[in-house]
Design an enzyme around this catalytic site. Structure first.
Site, PDB file in Angstrom:
ATOM      1  N   SER A   2       0.849  -1.195   0.000  1.00  0.00           N
ATOM      2  CA  SER A   2       0.000   0.000   0.000  1.00  0.00           C
ATOM      3  C   SER A   2       0.883   1.243   0.000  1.00  0.00           C
ATOM      4  CB  SER A   2      -0.888   0.008   1.247  1.00  0.00           C
ATOM      5  OG  SER A   2      -1.362   1.326   1.454  1.00  0.00           O
TER       6      SER A   2
ATOM      7  N   HIS B 268      -1.353  -1.240  -4.151  1.00  0.00           N
ATOM      8  CA  HIS B 268      -2.605  -0.907  -3.456  1.00  0.00           C
ATOM      9  C   HIS B 268      -2.668   0.614  -3.282  1.00  0.00           C
ATOM     10  CE1 HIS B 268      -6.001  -1.967  -0.817  1.00  0.00           C
ATOM     11  NE2 HIS B 268      -5.576  -1.002  -0.009  1.00  0.00           N
TER      12      HIS B 268
ATOM     13  N   ASP C 290      -4.805   3.654  -1.839  1.00  0.00           N
ATOM     14  CA  ASP C 290      -5.850   3.991  -0.869  1.00  0.00           C
ATOM     15  C   ASP C 290      -6.386   5.403  -1.084  1.00  0.00           C
ATOM     16  OD1 ASP C 290      -6.045   1.696   0.994  1.00  0.00           O
ATOM     17  OD2 ASP C 290      -3.932   2.136   1.387  1.00  0.00           O
TER      18      ASP C 290
ATOM     19  N   MET D 105      -8.833   8.203   0.264  1.00  0.00           N
ATOM     20  CA  MET D 105      -9.582   8.592   1.477  1.00  0.00           C
ATOM     21  C   MET D 105     -10.028  10.045   1.359  1.00  0.00           C
ATOM     22  SD  MET D 105      -7.145   6.934   4.378  1.00  0.00           S
ATOM     23  CE  MET D 105      -6.525   5.258   4.240  1.00  0.00           C
TER      24      MET D 105
ATOM     25  N   HIS E 240      -8.487   1.104  -3.684  1.00  0.00           N
ATOM     26  CA  HIS E 240      -9.339   0.892  -2.517  1.00  0.00           C
ATOM     27  C   HIS E 240     -10.001   2.221  -2.195  1.00  0.00           C
ATOM     28  CE1 HIS E 240      -9.512  -0.221   2.072  1.00  0.00           C
ATOM     29  NE2 HIS E 240     -10.704  -0.084   1.529  1.00  0.00           N
TER      30      HIS E 240
ATOM     31  N   MET F 221     -12.195   4.673  -0.286  1.00  0.00           N
ATOM     32  CA  MET F 221     -12.820   4.964   1.007  1.00  0.00           C
ATOM     33  C   MET F 221     -13.325   6.392   0.908  1.00  0.00           C
ATOM     34  SD  MET F 221      -9.813   3.187   3.230  1.00  0.00           S
ATOM     35  CE  MET F 221      -8.695   3.280   1.839  1.00  0.00           C
TER      36      MET F 221
ATOM     37  N   MET G 265     -11.222  -5.944   5.902  1.00  0.00           N
ATOM     38  CA  MET G 265     -10.423  -4.947   6.627  1.00  0.00           C
ATOM     39  C   MET G 265     -10.047  -5.537   7.985  1.00  0.00           C
ATOM     40  SD  MET G 265     -10.014  -2.161   4.825  1.00  0.00           S
ATOM     41  CE  MET G 265      -9.064  -1.372   6.109  1.00  0.00           C
TER      42      MET G 265
ATOM     43  N   ASP H 237      -6.505  -6.507   4.509  1.00  0.00           N
ATOM     44  CA  ASP H 237      -5.876  -5.188   4.509  1.00  0.00           C
ATOM     45  C   ASP H 237      -5.823  -4.639   5.933  1.00  0.00           C
ATOM     46  OD1 ASP H 237      -4.989  -2.629   3.950  1.00  0.00           O
ATOM     47  OD2 ASP H 237      -6.759  -2.040   2.786  1.00  0.00           O
TER      48      ASP H 237
ATOM     49  N   GLY I 179       1.284  -2.109   4.005  1.00  0.00           N
ATOM     50  CA  GLY I 179       1.772  -0.743   3.845  1.00  0.00           C
ATOM     51  C   GLY I 179       3.011  -0.506   4.664  1.00  0.00           C
TER      52      GLY I 179
HETATM   53  C1  DX5 Z   1      -6.110   1.519   5.861  1.00  0.00           C
HETATM   54  C2  DX5 Z   1      -5.711   1.212   4.457  1.00  0.00           C
HETATM   55  C3  DX5 Z   1      -4.609   0.258   4.310  1.00  0.00           C
HETATM   56  C4  DX5 Z   1      -3.291   0.716   4.910  1.00  0.00           C
HETATM   57  C5  DX5 Z   1      -2.653  -0.520   5.477  1.00  0.00           C
HETATM   58  O1  DX5 Z   1      -7.323   2.167   5.866  1.00  0.00           O
HETATM   59  O2  DX5 Z   1      -6.814   0.693   3.742  1.00  0.00           O
HETATM   60  O3  DX5 Z   1      -4.428  -0.152   2.970  1.00  0.00           O
HETATM   61  O4  DX5 Z   1      -2.410   1.305   4.019  1.00  0.00           O
HETATM   62  O5  DX5 Z   1      -1.512  -0.157   6.156  1.00  0.00           O
HETATM   63  P1  DX5 Z   1      -0.730  -1.149   7.106  1.00  0.00           P
HETATM   64  O6  DX5 Z   1      -0.280  -2.323   6.270  1.00  0.00           O
HETATM   65  O7  DX5 Z   1       0.382  -0.313   7.608  1.00  0.00           O
HETATM   66  O8  DX5 Z   1      -1.687  -1.587   8.192  1.00  0.00           O
HETATM   67 ZN    ZN Z   2      -6.416  -0.209   1.762  1.00  0.00          ZN
END
Ligand code: DX5
Ligand code: ZN
Length: 224
Positions: A9, A34, A36, A38, A68, A70, A139, A177, A199
């Site tokens: 990520s 990946h 993300d 947000m 992904h 969000m 998640m 994730d 990530g």
């Molecule tokens: C959180 C994200 C993840 C995040 C994971 O809302 O959707 O993709 O980057 O990060 P780690 O692997 O550090 O938990």
């Molecule tokens: Zn994610």
């Protein structure tokens, strides 16, 4: 696609050098990137959107991207992302008024459709949309931030979701994730996951290749 996929990520990458970071992680063995998205509304954080993905594409980065989402509302964003040819485009049921319609839009736009389940969202949410789903994302943290601790109860959720996917007889990937590291990836895979977002575990390390290699070692031990 191979059995197990590792999807770093970029949320934990150095955004001032995003293109280089993606190149480095792909050279280190990443299968998917990946991405993300947000919006500080659906989740309490604000990250990147289609403009950033567009500049990555324009810079010649053509690796498979696992978006992904969000953010809400989703449908207008879907159109923008679909034009940038993501491999997977994943949405949360709570972020759209009409999950069935949004999933159909993703498929019609040529991407694989994903549904993300928050820690409290039961896999049963998928029951009547299964025919439109290519990936289920469980998640294992609350969405919004990297570097959070893996929620143990997710193992049960992965197991239940795996049973549902198998019972459907469909080819659907099961992604996890949040909080994935080399020391828990095998347990998550044993429960039935086949696609792993990581990530902070990858981008927080000096040697991205060593982390991905350690994860693959754990997974190959399972394959026997
Ligand atoms: C959180 C994200 C993840 C995040 C994971 O809302 O959707 O993709 O980057 O990060 P780690 O692997 O550090 O938990
Ligand atoms: Zn994610």
């Amino acid at each position: 696609m191979s059995k197990y996929l590792i999807a770093p990520s970029i949320l934990s990458a150095d955004f001032s050098r995003l293109g280089e970071e993606i190149g480095a992680v792909v050279a280190a063995g990443a299968d998917l990137i990946h991405f993300d998205v947000m919006d500080n509304h659906y989740v309490p954080n604000l990250t990147i959107g289609p403009l950033v993905m567009k500049s990555l594409r324009q810079a010649g980065i053509d690796v498979p991207i696992d978006v992904h989402l969000m953010a809400t509302p989703v449908d207008s964003l879907l159109e923008e992302f679909l034009g940038l040819k993501p491999e997977f485009l994943t949405i949360h049921p709570e972020s759209t008024q009409h999950l069935h319609r949004s999933l159909a839009l993703i498929r019609e736009g040529g991407a694989k459709a994903g549904v993300a389940l928050n820690p409290e969202t039961p896999p049963e949410t998928l029951r009547y949309v299964m025919e439109l789903v290519d990936l289920v994302l469980v998640m294992s943290v609350n969405p919004g931030f990297g570097g959070q601790q893996f929620i143990e109860e997710s193992i049960t959720k992965v197991r239940d979701t795996r049973a549902m996917i198998d019972a459907s007889g469909r080819h659907i990937r099961l992604e996890v994730d949040g909080g994935i590291k080399a020391d828990n990836i095998a347990r998550v895979a044993e429960a039935g996951a086949d696609t792993f977002v990581a990530g902070s575990a990858v981008f927080g390390a000096k040697d991205y290749g060593a982390v991905i290699e350690a994860m693959r070692r754990e997974l190959s031990a399972l394959e026997g």
